[in-house]
Design a protein around this motif. Structure first.
Motif, PDB file in Angstrom:
ATOM      1  N   ALA A   1       0.858  -1.200   0.000  1.00  0.00           N
ATOM      2  CA  ALA A   1       0.000   0.000   0.000  1.00  0.00           C
ATOM      3  C   ALA A   1       0.885   1.238   0.000  1.00  0.00           C
ATOM      4  CB  ALA A   1      -0.898   0.003   1.239  1.00  0.00           C
ATOM      5  N   LEU A   2       0.329   2.339  -0.505  1.00  0.00           N
ATOM      6  CA  LEU A   2       1.057   3.625  -0.512  1.00  0.00           C
ATOM      7  C   LEU A   2       0.251   4.634   0.298  1.00  0.00           C
ATOM      8  CD1 LEU A   2       3.276   5.580  -1.512  1.00  0.00           C
ATOM      9  CD2 LEU A   2       1.897   5.902  -3.601  1.00  0.00           C
ATOM     10  N   HIS A   3       0.886   5.240   1.296  1.00  0.00           N
ATOM     11  CA  HIS A   3       0.204   6.073   2.289  1.00  0.00           C
ATOM     12  C   HIS A   3       0.825   7.460   2.345  1.00  0.00           C
ATOM     13  CE1 HIS A   3      -1.608   6.986   6.234  1.00  0.00           C
ATOM     14  NE2 HIS A   3      -0.407   7.324   6.674  1.00  0.00           N
ATOM     15  N   LEU A   4      -0.034   8.488   2.428  1.00  0.00           N
ATOM     16  CA  LEU A   4       0.485   9.841   2.656  1.00  0.00           C
ATOM     17  C   LEU A   4       0.666  10.041   4.147  1.00  0.00           C
ATOM     18  CD1 LEU A   4       1.165  12.807   1.864  1.00  0.00           C
ATOM     19  CD2 LEU A   4      -1.276  13.316   2.173  1.00  0.00           C
ATOM     20  N   ASP A   5       1.873  10.248   4.586  1.00  0.00           N
ATOM     21  CA  ASP A   5       2.192  10.375   6.005  1.00  0.00           C
ATOM     22  C   ASP A   5       2.102  11.838   6.430  1.00  0.00           C
ATOM     23  OD1 ASP A   5       5.224   9.862   7.967  1.00  0.00           O
ATOM     24  OD2 ASP A   5       3.113   9.559   8.505  1.00  0.00           O
ATOM     25  N   HIS A   6       1.472  12.093   7.587  1.00  0.00           N
ATOM     26  CA  HIS A   6       1.385  13.448   8.144  1.00  0.00           C
ATOM     27  C   HIS A   6       0.849  14.476   7.152  1.00  0.00           C
ATOM     28  CE1 HIS A   6       2.967  12.616  12.069  1.00  0.00           C
ATOM     29  NE2 HIS A   6       3.911  11.896  11.520  1.00  0.00           N
TER      30      HIS A   6
END
Ligand SMILES: O=C(COP(=O)(O)O)N(O)CCCCO
Ligand code: NA
Ligand SMILES: [Zn+2]
Length: 311
Positions: free
Chosen positions: A84-89
């Motif tokens: 999965a690819l997640h946008l952090d903060h």
């Protein structure tokens, strides 16, 4: 295969293991992380901060987000492990919108510096928006200390478990990052690591959704020493011992954010390689050792979090 973060974390939450979320800014870290996850037959979450998207898009959030989605999706779709690819903060609505539009699996809306009601209101908005696009959402309650990228706060404000229950019910957020004493970066604790396990246990019982541990790098001394042997100055670097993280997993942490450990491992390998191969000018050669050390850290973490073999 490229999947939604929620699928990875729901399974982890049911079976009480955790999946690491590794930050990337470039190709080399991505390859090292994914190859480590393949070798361990494990699910893995790739995450990028807004600073990483700015870096990859040379200042343009849409270009940076698209770049990462295509890079990660392109590689992941050739693998037999869930990625999965997640946008952090996520803080800047332009970056959150760009990530949702580009096809990120999930986004974090980090409004934890806002008063509770404000954080709740903003998170509710982003959840509505993201869910309409099939994207899952992470939010944070309480505040971590520590400086890293554009993510900074003066001191720890620990999560209030009763507030967490209301927050999750009202926002519909998919996973929650409760502040329990960790902080970002390589200098985490003045004294010994002290995490508030009772508080974590209460949050899990009251929310019963996948939970996220931020500031979870362990800062392995062997890479700090190796980097310093070849000229780095990381004096006083200190992280969260793996045993403490394992206790958090037993109490319901399912996503473990790790950035600093990969940075230090890569730095050690790069400094060593450049020093020992003064004639080398092919980046595919002088990045190799740093990539190997990143892969080693990735595989070790997948093992102790219990994600190995769970693909
Ligand atoms: O919680 C973490 C991981 O923190 P660390 O790896 O420093 O312990 N992150 O969210 C990564 C930090 C992003 C900004 O660079
Ligand atoms: Na995050
Ligand atoms: Zn974080």
């Amino acid at each position: 295969m490229y999947v939604n973060t929620k699928d990875i974390l729901e399974k982890a939450s049911k079976e009480f293991y955790a999946v690491p979320a590794f930050n990337i800014n470039n190709l080399e870290f991505l390859i090292a992380i994914l190859e480590g996850a393949v070798e361990k037959n494990a699910p893995v979450i790739i995450e990028t901060s807004e600073g990483a998207i700015k870096y990859a898009g040379n200042g343009d959030p849409i270009r940076g987000a698209k770049f990462f989605v295509n890079l990660v999706k392109g590689y992941a779709d050739t693998l037999n492990i869930p990625v999965a690819l997640h946008l952090d903060h996520g803080k800047n609505i332009e970056y959150i919108a760009a990530a949702i539009k580009a096809g990120y699996s999930s986004v974090m809306i980090d409004a934890s510096h806002e008063p509770f009601e404000e954080n709740l209101k903003i998170t509710k908005e982003v959840v509505k928006w993201a869910h309409a696009a099939g994207v899952s959402v992470e939010a944070e309650l309480g505040q971590l200390a520590g400086i890293e990228d554009n993510v900074s706060a003066e001191e720890n404000v620990l999560v209030d478990p009763e507030q967490a229950k209301i927050f999750v019910e009202e926002t519909g957020v998919d996973f929650l990052a409760p502040a329990i004493g960790t902080s970002h970066g390589a200098f985490k604790f003045k004294g010994e690591a002290k995490l508030d396990f009772e508080r974590l246990e209460k949050v899990k019982k009251l929310t019963n959704i996948p939970l996220v541990l931020h500031g979870a790098s362990s800062v392995p001394v062997k890479y700090v020493e190796l980097a310093e042997k070849y000229g780095a100055d990381l004096g006083g670097a200190k992280g969260v011992p793996a045993e403490e993280i394992k206790k958090c997993v037993k109490l319901g942490i399912n996503k473990v954010n790790t950035d600093t450990d990969l940075r230090i491992a890569f730095l050690a390998g790069l400094r060593k390689n450049l020093t020992e191969n003064v004639k080398e000018f092919d980046p595919r050669k002088y990045f190799k050792e740093g990539m190997q050390f990143v892969k080693d850290v990735v595989m070790d973490r997948l093992e102790f979090l219990g994600a190995a073999g769970k693909a």
